[in-house]
Design a protein around this motif. Structure first.
Motif, mmCIF file in Angstrom:
data_model
loop_
_atom_site.group_PDB
_atom_site.id
_atom_site.type_symbol
_atom_site.label_atom_id
_atom_site.label_comp_id
_atom_site.label_asym_id
_atom_site.label_seq_id
_atom_site.Cartn_x
_atom_site.Cartn_y
_atom_site.Cartn_z
ATOM 1 N N TRP A 263 0.834 -1.206 0.000
ATOM 2 C CA TRP A 263 0.000 0.000 0.000
ATOM 3 C C TRP A 263 0.868 1.257 0.000
ATOM 4 C CZ3 TRP A 263 -3.831 1.735 4.400
ATOM 5 C CH2 TRP A 263 -4.892 2.432 3.840
ATOM 6 N N ALA A 264 1.881 1.261 0.861
ATOM 7 C CA ALA A 264 2.777 2.417 0.939
ATOM 8 C C ALA A 264 3.558 2.612 -0.356
ATOM 9 C CB ALA A 264 3.735 2.255 2.117
ATOM 10 N N LEU A 265 3.882 1.525 -1.016
ATOM 11 C CA LEU A 265 4.623 1.586 -2.278
ATOM 12 C C LEU A 265 3.732 1.943 -3.463
ATOM 13 C CD1 LEU A 265 6.896 -1.575 -1.913
ATOM 14 C CD2 LEU A 265 7.679 0.791 -1.994
ATOM 15 N N GLY A 266 2.419 1.904 -3.275
ATOM 16 C CA GLY A 266 1.512 2.126 -4.391
ATOM 17 C C GLY A 266 1.536 0.982 -5.379
ATOM 18 N N MET A 267 1.712 -0.236 -4.857
ATOM 19 C CA MET A 267 1.861 -1.421 -5.707
ATOM 20 C C MET A 267 0.760 -2.444 -5.474
ATOM 21 S SD MET A 267 5.946 -2.196 -5.962
ATOM 22 C CE MET A 267 7.054 -1.038 -6.767
ATOM 23 N N ASP A 268 -0.475 -1.979 -5.357
ATOM 24 C CA ASP A 268 -1.590 -2.898 -5.158
ATOM 25 C C ASP A 268 -1.807 -3.828 -6.346
ATOM 26 O OD1 ASP A 268 -2.169 -2.084 -2.624
ATOM 27 O OD2 ASP A 268 -3.830 -0.772 -3.185
ATOM 28 N N ASP A 269 -1.279 -3.464 -7.502
ATOM 29 C CA ASP A 269 -1.440 -4.305 -8.693
ATOM 30 C C ASP A 269 -0.104 -4.849 -9.179
ATOM 31 O OD1 ASP A 269 -0.329 -1.934 -9.513
ATOM 32 O OD2 ASP A 269 -1.674 -1.628 -11.219
ATOM 33 N N SER A 270 0.867 -4.920 -8.269
ATOM 34 C CA SER A 270 2.205 -5.361 -8.684
ATOM 35 C C SER A 270 2.850 -6.186 -7.574
ATOM 36 C CB SER A 270 3.056 -4.129 -9.035
ATOM 37 O OG SER A 270 4.297 -4.512 -9.585
ATOM 38 N N GLY A 271 4.175 -6.117 -7.479
ATOM 39 C CA GLY A 271 4.885 -6.896 -6.481
ATOM 40 C C GLY A 271 6.378 -6.817 -6.702
ATOM 41 N N PRO A 272 7.136 -7.636 -6.010
ATOM 42 C CA PRO A 272 8.589 -7.585 -6.110
ATOM 43 C C PRO A 272 9.095 -8.236 -7.396
ATOM 44 C CG PRO A 272 7.941 -9.404 -4.719
ATOM 45 C CD PRO A 272 6.679 -8.675 -5.080
ATOM 46 N N VAL A 273 10.365 -8.007 -7.688
ATOM 47 C CA VAL A 273 10.995 -8.663 -8.842
ATOM 48 C C VAL A 273 11.930 -9.782 -8.402
ATOM 49 C CG1 VAL A 273 10.757 -6.685 -10.368
ATOM 50 C CG2 VAL A 273 12.815 -6.900 -8.944
ATOM 51 N N SER A 274 12.271 -9.807 -7.113
ATOM 52 C CA SER A 274 13.052 -10.932 -6.599
ATOM 53 C C SER A 274 12.693 -11.181 -5.145
ATOM 54 C CB SER A 274 14.558 -10.689 -6.733
ATOM 55 O OG SER A 274 15.009 -9.724 -5.814
ATOM 56 N N ILE A 275 12.849 -12.445 -4.738
ATOM 57 C CA ILE A 275 12.520 -12.878 -3.383
ATOM 58 C C ILE A 275 13.602 -13.859 -2.940
ATOM 59 C CG2 ILE A 275 10.766 -13.870 -1.875
ATOM 60 C CD1 ILE A 275 9.823 -13.279 -5.476
ATOM 61 N N PRO A 388 -10.618 -5.074 -2.275
ATOM 62 C CA PRO A 388 -11.290 -6.008 -3.178
ATOM 63 C C PRO A 388 -10.396 -7.211 -3.478
ATOM 64 C CG PRO A 388 -10.443 -4.152 -4.413
ATOM 65 C CD PRO A 388 -10.217 -3.834 -2.961
ATOM 66 N N ALA A 389 -10.884 -8.115 -4.304
ATOM 67 C CA ALA A 389 -10.129 -9.335 -4.609
ATOM 68 C C ALA A 389 -8.757 -9.031 -5.188
ATOM 69 C CB ALA A 389 -10.932 -10.209 -5.572
ATOM 70 N N SER A 390 -8.668 -8.021 -6.030
ATOM 71 C CA SER A 390 -7.385 -7.702 -6.654
ATOM 72 C C SER A 390 -6.338 -7.325 -5.615
ATOM 73 C CB SER A 390 -7.558 -6.564 -7.666
ATOM 74 O OG SER A 390 -8.123 -5.417 -7.044
ATOM 75 N N VAL A 391 -6.748 -6.577 -4.590
ATOM 76 C CA VAL A 391 -5.830 -6.184 -3.517
ATOM 77 C C VAL A 391 -5.502 -7.387 -2.631
ATOM 78 C CG1 VAL A 391 -5.603 -4.791 -1.422
ATOM 79 C CG2 VAL A 391 -6.513 -3.770 -3.522
ATOM 80 N N GLY A 392 -6.547 -8.127 -2.224
ATOM 81 C CA GLY A 392 -6.323 -9.298 -1.384
ATOM 82 C C GLY A 392 -5.445 -10.331 -2.059
ATOM 83 N N HIS A 393 -5.615 -10.481 -3.374
ATOM 84 C CA HIS A 393 -4.803 -11.427 -4.138
ATOM 85 C C HIS A 393 -3.330 -11.033 -4.125
ATOM 86 C CE1 HIS A 393 -2.925 -13.494 -7.430
ATOM 87 N NE2 HIS A 393 -3.035 -12.483 -8.275
ATOM 88 N N ARG A 394 -3.034 -9.773 -4.407
ATOM 89 C CA ARG A 394 -1.632 -9.351 -4.450
ATOM 90 C C ARG A 394 -0.984 -9.409 -3.059
ATOM 91 N NH1 ARG A 394 1.134 -8.939 -9.417
ATOM 92 N NH2 ARG A 394 -0.366 -8.272 -11.003
ATOM 93 N N SER A 395 -1.756 -9.062 -2.023
ATOM 94 C CA SER A 395 -1.204 -9.140 -0.670
ATOM 95 C C SER A 395 -0.907 -10.583 -0.279
ATOM 96 C CB SER A 395 -2.189 -8.521 0.322
ATOM 97 O OG SER A 395 -2.374 -7.157 0.056
ATOM 98 N N ALA A 396 -1.840 -11.483 -0.608
ATOM 99 C CA ALA A 396 -1.600 -12.897 -0.318
ATOM 100 C C ALA A 396 -0.451 -13.432 -1.168
ATOM 101 C CB ALA A 396 -2.871 -13.704 -0.576
ATOM 102 N N SER A 397 -0.388 -13.009 -2.432
ATOM 103 C CA SER A 397 0.692 -13.466 -3.312
ATOM 104 C C SER A 397 2.056 -13.081 -2.761
ATOM 105 C CB SER A 397 0.522 -12.873 -4.713
ATOM 106 O OG SER A 397 -0.603 -13.410 -5.365
ATOM 107 N N GLN A 398 2.130 -11.872 -2.205
ATOM 108 C CA GLN A 398 3.386 -11.423 -1.603
ATOM 109 C C GLN A 398 3.853 -12.427 -0.550
ATOM 110 O OE1 GLN A 398 4.965 -8.807 -2.604
ATOM 111 N NE2 GLN A 398 5.970 -7.709 -0.957
ATOM 112 N N CYS A 399 2.921 -12.892 0.260
ATOM 113 C CA CYS A 399 3.250 -13.859 1.302
ATOM 114 C C CYS A 399 3.543 -15.232 0.708
ATOM 115 C CB CYS A 399 2.109 -13.946 2.298
ATOM 116 S SG CYS A 399 1.718 -12.375 3.093
ATOM 117 N N HIS A 400 2.759 -15.649 -0.288
ATOM 118 C CA HIS A 400 3.016 -16.940 -0.934
ATOM 119 C C HIS A 400 4.408 -16.962 -1.567
ATOM 120 C CE1 HIS A 400 -1.040 -17.853 -0.040
ATOM 121 N NE2 HIS A 400 -1.602 -17.314 -1.095
#
Length: 444
Positions: A263-275, A388-400
């Motif tokens: 949320w702080a990064l403004g990346m509700d529709d994105s994510g990291p490039v490496s983990i 919404p689902a799009s936000v919940g999906h990306r947040s969960a994906s971050q953890c996955h």
């Protein structure tokens, strides 16, 4: 002319939120701003406007969500595969009918919306079934068990036009909202790093098999996951410490704090490039499988580095305990200072970073001061909820993504646009999981 009702509402909000107490961690300008944003709350007083709710998953979290929602609606049905949970729920909601199969509850035409408080591995199928049945849904976090499930949920939400609110309620917290507004508007300069501290998980075992308790449909509880002998510690609260059903505290608490980083990064529709993740202690054979202690480093395309690390009381050194004494929180570190935020508390390297009011022209994040109220309001108005689902999906994906890296024990490269790993066939196999029949997409 003074609007006395408005003034009373603001005072009530400030008092309820603990914002007028001596030593409040919120700056006065923001506390007043929050109070001014308090509009009319959804009402359950008019029968024609009352939202009729069904509860699926009647454990402690589900019943708590339903009690909270009943401020604005009426719970008319409850469902759980454990008869004891249904009985407990009907004590809270004596006028509600009880069910053991959520599909029967969803057949009712008089139900407008449902609350899903089940174990994690049931969230997706129930949410899909609810939306396809014409119901709006408040679904507990983490929204999904896999990244592929999230992709499916986003698709179904778009197809059906239903309202889905993810239960990441920290987005409706004034402290987290302030932190994100300040970070997004450069209050600490260029953001360089985000440090997330999560509670360590349980490390116990080995466990023994036993007879399935009477009144508990264990096969239905297992659902899409592999069929295994009954072990008490697999079910109910401690399900979250097994890879089969959840992701340990990485998905339990990470779904909250990692979500705020996005949320702080403004990346509700994105994510990291490496983990890059690693398990810090070996689990006990025959016991819980999800890593109890771990460290994950996410790197974003803009160069920001985000670490998520479990911590125990004996090693806590990364920040400040929240008012409940819990060892978790987020530290945003920029070129001009830092901001620390957790539940009920926000601090900074210089108090002026908080007390200086943002300009009126500063862009701000979505405003919600009450997560359930936001959901009910959106059910009535059909506007998009805060999660919404799009936000919940990306947040969960971050953890996955963190879980996958922990399990593989190596660095992974990720394409957030395609939602695939980069040239890594082994990691791609973790994007989805086999689903045991008949508990797959065909059932919904």
């Amino acid at each position: 002319m003074i609007d006395r009702n408005s003034s009373a509402t603001r005072r009530s909000f400030l008092k309820a939120a603990g914002l007028v107490a001596a030593g409040s961690s919120l700056p006065g300008w923001f506390a007043e701003e929050c109070a001014a944003q308090q509009g009319p709350q959804p009402s359950a007083s008019s029968p024609s406007e009352t939202v009729r709710l069904g509860l699926i998953g009647c454990g402690g979290q589900g019943r708590g969500d339903a009690r909270n929602a009943q401020r604005f609606g009426r719970v008319v049905a409850v469902c759980d595969v454990d008869e004891r949970h249904v009985a407990n729920a009907r004590k809270d909601f004596p006028d509600a009918d009880g069910y053991s199969d959520f599909r029967k509850l969803l057949e009712r035409k008089d139900i407008d919306a449902v609350i899903c408080g089940t174990v994690d591995h049931w969230h997706t199928l129930i949410a899909i079934a609810a939306m396809r049945a014409g119901k709006d849904i408040y679904c507990e976090k983490p929204l999904t068990l896999t990244i592929a499930e999230g992709q499916k949920l986003v698709e179904v939400e778009r197809q059906t036009g239903r309202i889905l609110q993810t239960g990441t309620q920290q987005r409706s917290s004034v402290h987290f909202r302030l932190a994100c507004d300040l970070v997004r508007n450069g209050r600490i300069g260029t953001l360089q790093k985000a440090e997330v501290w999560l509670p360590a998980g349980l490390r116990q075992g080995p466990f023994q098999t036993s007879a399935v308790p009477e009144g508990f449909d264990y096969d239905f509880w297992l659902g899409s996951t592999p069929k295994v002998p009954y072990v008490k510690e697999r079910t109910h609260f401690s399900f979250r410490y097994w890879w089969e059903y959840s992701g340990g505290t990485m998905t339990d608490w990470g779904a909250h704090h990692n979500d705020i980083v996005l949320w702080a990064l403004g990346m509700d529709d994105s994510g990291p490039v490496s983990i890059e993740g690693k398990q810090l202690v070996e689990m006990i054979p025959g016991g819980f499988t999800a890593a109890s202690e771990y460290e994950v480093t996410y790197t974003y395309a803009n160069g920001v580095v985000h670490t998520s690390r479990s911590t125990t009381a004996s090693e806590w050194h990364g920040g400040v305990k929240d008012p409940n004494g819990q060892l978790h929180g987020i530290k945003f570190i920029g070129s001009d200072g830092w901001i620390w935020v957790s539940r009920g508390i926000i601090q900074a390297s210089d108090r002026q970073l908080l007390t200086e009011k943002l300009p009126d022209s500063a862009p701000r994040v979505y405003v919600s001061n009450d997560h359930i109220a936001n959901f009910i309001d959106c059910v009535k108005t059909r506007k998009a909820p805060i999660c919404p689902a799009s936000v919940g999906h990306r947040s969960a994906s971050q953890c996955h993504l963190g879980v996958i890296s922990i399990r593989l024990g190596r660095k992974l490269n990720w394409d957030p646009a395609k939602e695939r790993f980069v040239n890594d066939a082994e990691a791609d196999t973790y994007i989805s999981r086999p689903m045991r029949k008949p508990y797959d997409y065909d059932m919904v």
